[in-house]
Design a protein around this motif. Structure first.
Motif, PDB file in Angstrom:
ATOM      1  N   ILE A 151       1.792  10.110  -4.386  1.00 12.68           N
ATOM      2  CA  ILE A 151       2.642  10.025  -3.194  1.00 12.68           C
ATOM      3  C   ILE A 151       2.800   8.565  -2.779  1.00 12.68           C
ATOM      4  O   ILE A 151       3.895   8.120  -2.440  1.00 12.68           O
ATOM      5  N   THR A 152       1.714   7.821  -2.821  1.00 11.58           N
ATOM      6  CA  THR A 152       1.762   6.403  -2.473  1.00 11.58           C
ATOM      7  C   THR A 152       2.652   5.649  -3.444  1.00 11.58           C
ATOM      8  O   THR A 152       3.462   4.816  -3.030  1.00 11.58           O
ATOM      9  N   SER A 153       2.520   5.936  -4.732  1.00 12.87           N
ATOM     10  CA  SER A 153       3.355   5.281  -5.738  1.00 12.87           C
ATOM     11  C   SER A 153       4.827   5.594  -5.510  1.00 12.87           C
ATOM     12  O   SER A 153       5.683   4.704  -5.617  1.00 12.87           O
ATOM     13  N   LEU A 154       5.148   6.843  -5.190  1.00  9.38           N
ATOM     14  CA  LEU A 154       6.521   7.228  -4.921  1.00  9.38           C
ATOM     15  C   LEU A 154       7.071   6.471  -3.716  1.00  9.38           C
ATOM     16  O   LEU A 154       8.206   5.977  -3.738  1.00  9.38           O
ATOM     17  N   ALA A 155       6.289   6.350  -2.676  1.00  9.84           N
ATOM     18  CA  ALA A 155       6.727   5.627  -1.480  1.00  9.84           C
ATOM     19  C   ALA A 155       6.994   4.160  -1.792  1.00  9.84           C
ATOM     20  O   ALA A 155       7.982   3.581  -1.314  1.00  9.84           O
ATOM     21  N   ILE A 156       6.158   3.544  -2.604  1.00 12.99           N
ATOM     22  CA  ILE A 156       6.353   2.146  -2.982  1.00 12.99           C
ATOM     23  C   ILE A 156       7.630   1.982  -3.787  1.00 12.99           C
ATOM     24  O   ILE A 156       8.416   1.056  -3.562  1.00 12.99           O
ATOM     25  N   VAL A 157       7.884   2.886  -4.724  1.00  8.05           N
ATOM     26  CA  VAL A 157       9.100   2.818  -5.551  1.00  8.05           C
ATOM     27  C   VAL A 157      10.352   3.007  -4.694  1.00  8.05           C
ATOM     28  O   VAL A 157      11.334   2.273  -4.824  1.00  8.05           O
ATOM     29  N   VAL A 158      10.317   3.991  -3.800  1.00  8.24           N
ATOM     30  CA  VAL A 158      11.474   4.241  -2.922  1.00  8.24           C
ATOM     31  C   VAL A 158      11.733   3.036  -2.044  1.00  8.24           C
ATOM     32  O   VAL A 158      12.890   2.615  -1.855  1.00  8.24           O
TER      33      VAL A 158
END
Length: 175
Positions: A151-158
């Protein structure tokens, strides 16, 4: 033949030990020969901190208790000086605390004789392997961290994509 008073006291101790073994999540039998009072005090303090019940026990009384709960395989360990460490909450705690102390003395003055978990007698290898596991709280934190990582990785990418496109990640102000 012991008198009735002594016999009833011993039966009460056996009943207490039996109940303690039945309700325990896990426990270990320890050979504590040769430790000093200061070392014993430090051990007891560490046990209290980890919610481990630690007490010196008589071999014959423990033998009656373990036989009544079906852990006869530990009979062979009941010789010499014996103490019992049990936990009702964290099944790894007694093994971790006692193993830590045993390592300090290299097994010369303080050693694990036998152990059990959920009514099953464990080998010394199993006890040592379980003792090396981190505490329940640490394991829970590791699982939670593993679950939050995607979830953290997804937020960083977005956020990176949004900033690359010239947008803002701030929420619009409500008027």
């Amino acid at each position: 033949m012991p008198n009735a008073k002594i016999l009833s006291e011993k039966q009460a101790v056996v009943a207490e030990l039996t109940e303690k073994l039945k309700s325990a999540a896990s426990g270990v039998l320890v050979d504590y020969k040769g430790i000093t009072v200061a070392e014993d005090t430090a051990l007891r303090a560490e046990c209290r901190k980890n919610e481990v019940d630690y007490a010196v026990v008589k071999n014959t009384l423990v033998r009656f208790a373990i036989n009544s709960v079906g852990m006869e395989e530990m009979d062979g360990a009941l010789n010499g000086t014996t103490s019992l460490a049990v936990s009702h909450e964290d099944p790894i705690a007694p093994m971790r605390v006692i193993n830590k102390f045993a390592k300090q003395f290299n097994g010369s003055k303080f050693a694990i004789k036998a152990g059990f978990m959920d009514g099953k007698v464990l080998s010394l290898e199993e006890i040592n392997a379980l003792a090396e596991l981190p505490s329940k709280e640490v394991l829970q934190a590791q699982v939670l961290g593993t679950m939050l990582a995607p979830i953290t990785s997804l937020a960083i990418v977005v956020k990176a994509i949004c900033e690359q496109k010239g947008g803002s990640v701030e929420a619009p102000a409500v008027e």
